[in-house]
Design a protein around this motif. Structure first.
Motif, PDB file in Angstrom:
ATOM      1  N   GLU A 183      28.185  70.126  71.193  1.00 52.91           N
ATOM      2  CA  GLU A 183      28.127  71.046  70.070  1.00 52.91           C
ATOM      3  C   GLU A 183      28.319  70.224  68.942  1.00 52.91           C
TER       4      GLU A 183
ATOM      5  N   GLN B  29      28.271  75.498  62.909  1.00 51.33           N
ATOM      6  CA  GLN B  29      28.704  74.769  64.126  1.00 51.33           C
ATOM      7  C   GLN B  29      28.009  75.563  65.209  1.00 51.33           C
ATOM      8  N   GLY B  30      27.448  74.766  66.142  1.00 49.74           N
ATOM      9  CA  GLY B  30      27.070  75.382  67.364  1.00 49.74           C
ATOM     10  C   GLY B  30      26.262  74.400  68.204  1.00 49.74           C
ATOM     11  N   ALA B  31      25.377  74.704  69.022  1.00 49.54           N
ATOM     12  CA  ALA B  31      24.620  73.806  69.803  1.00 49.54           C
ATOM     13  C   ALA B  31      23.885  73.028  68.676  1.00 49.54           C
TER      14      ALA B  31
ATOM     15  N   THR C  21      32.133  67.241  71.212  1.00 51.95           N
ATOM     16  CA  THR C  21      31.899  67.961  70.096  1.00 51.95           C
ATOM     17  C   THR C  21      31.660  66.681  68.935  1.00 51.95           C
TER      18      THR C  21
END
Length: 367
Positions: free
Chosen positions: A216, A228-230, A44
């Motif tokens: 991420e 927040q995410g891919a 991340t």
């Protein structure tokens, strides 16, 4: 007949979980209600501009700085809140920084072995294993000053991984490297961490690095995680104009909503959910502007999804190496738009061309 053993359906807890972390300096929230979780083997990236709270978040997770509120868990177990605190050395968390922080008086082998415990032969075997994996076994008895910057970074990586930490925290670890070395060392680092099944939290202000390394992305601004995410989702479904602009240059059209529509050089855009009279910004990236090279607006019109062709005059064009950047002044309102195209395209100033932008590549945000 024997029955099969029951399979547990209880999901594994995140390797790292932080809940509602806050940190104040001089009454100002530097980290403001930050929460995220990272599974084993996941990378991340905390991505954001300098001063947004990324490094402070990392230091709280490492245990070198205390939060004012919030909790930190490793494998589902509390390691720190405002009352209980596991010391940093017992958190099984590795650290990598821009400053490699190698001990100059210790050899490469001694640097890598510094955090290891156990019999000498086991430590030596672990050191040799890691140095082979980072292609530095031939320098095992050398000292840091005898190595290049890229080699020192790989020694620092081997040292950080040697104790098999469950979590690796990385604070801009590649920013001091030459561009020619950076990509290779980043890929090498990522591969090694994945093999070790380590949960990784990487702090960076470089979108390209986040897109290249992360499973991420957590986009941070003003002490908060705003999205927040891919990586693909964060890039293609930004939450606001600033999120679009953080990943690339942008074009911005200002307009006012009338009957759920806004007028632009490319025709009318739908603006659902915005009341009449609302000021909005239509944002799109230069690489999504399509230039009509051949027909100069005289051929068949683009499909409705491409909008209406806009007549524009070249202001200037520059070659940037892998692409060309062209600035246009639109007939619609005299506004300036930029477009990028691969390779070399340098039209003369004053040339008239027609532009379109796919509607799906445009974002409409309230001002």
């Amino acid at each position: 007949m024997t029955s099969s053993p029951a399979v547990s359906l209880t999901p594994e807890p995140p390797r790292l979980e932080i809940r509602n972390l806050r940190r104040f300096f001089d009454g100002r929230a530097v980290v403001d209600d930050v929460s995220l979780h990272i599974q084993a083997g996941q990378v991340t990236c905390l991505l954001g501009p300098s001063g947004c709270g990324k490094s402070t978040t990392l230091r709280m997770i490492a245990g070198v700085e205390m939060q004012d509120s919030g909790e930190i868990y490793v494998d589902g177990k509390l390691v720190c809140d405002t009352v209980y605190r596991v010391p940093p050395e017992r958190r099984e968390i590795g650290l990598m920084f821009q400053d490699f922080a190698l001990f100059p008086h210790l050899s490469v082998a001694e640097n890598v072995a510094f955090g290891l415990k156990g019999p000498r032969d086991q430590k030596r075997a672990r050191v040799e294993e890691l140095l082979r994996r980072v292609s530095l076994i031939q320098y095992i008895d050398e000292f840091p000053h005898q190595l290049s910057g890229g080699e020192q970074q790989r020694v620092a990586l081997a040292r950080a991984i040697a104790p098999r930490p469950r979590i690796m925290l990385m604070d801009e670890p590649f920013s001091g490297l030459d561009n020619r070395l950076r990509d290779g060392i980043r890929d090498e680092t990522l591969s090694l961490l994945k093999e070790e099944n380590t949960a990784v939290l990487l702090v960076t202000h470089e979108p390209e690095e986040a897109m290249r390394m992360a499973d991420e992305v957590a986009l941070m601004r003003g002490g908060k995680i705003v999205q927040q995410g891919a990586p693909y989702n964060v890039y293609t479904r930004p939450v606001d104009k600033a999120a679009v602009a953080f990943f690339s240059d942008i074009n911005v059209l200002n307009a006012r909503v009338k009957g759920a529509l806004v007028a632009t050089p490319f025709g009318e855009f739908l603006a659902p959910g915005h009341a009449d009279g609302t000021r909005v910004e239509i944002v799109f990236r230069p690489q999504h502007v399509r230039i009509d090279f051949d027909r100069n607006g005289s051929g068949p019109l683009p499909t409705p999804s491409d909008g209406v062709p806009a007549r524009a005059t070249v202001v200037r064009a520059r070659f940037l190496g892998n692409e060309s950047l062209i600035e246009f002044r639109t007939d619609f309102d005299g506004g300036i738009l930029t477009a990028t195209v691969p390779n070399v395209f340098l039209p003369e100033a004053g040339r008239v061309l027609w532009l379109t932008v796919p509607r799906k590549r445009c974002f409409v945000f309230p001002v």
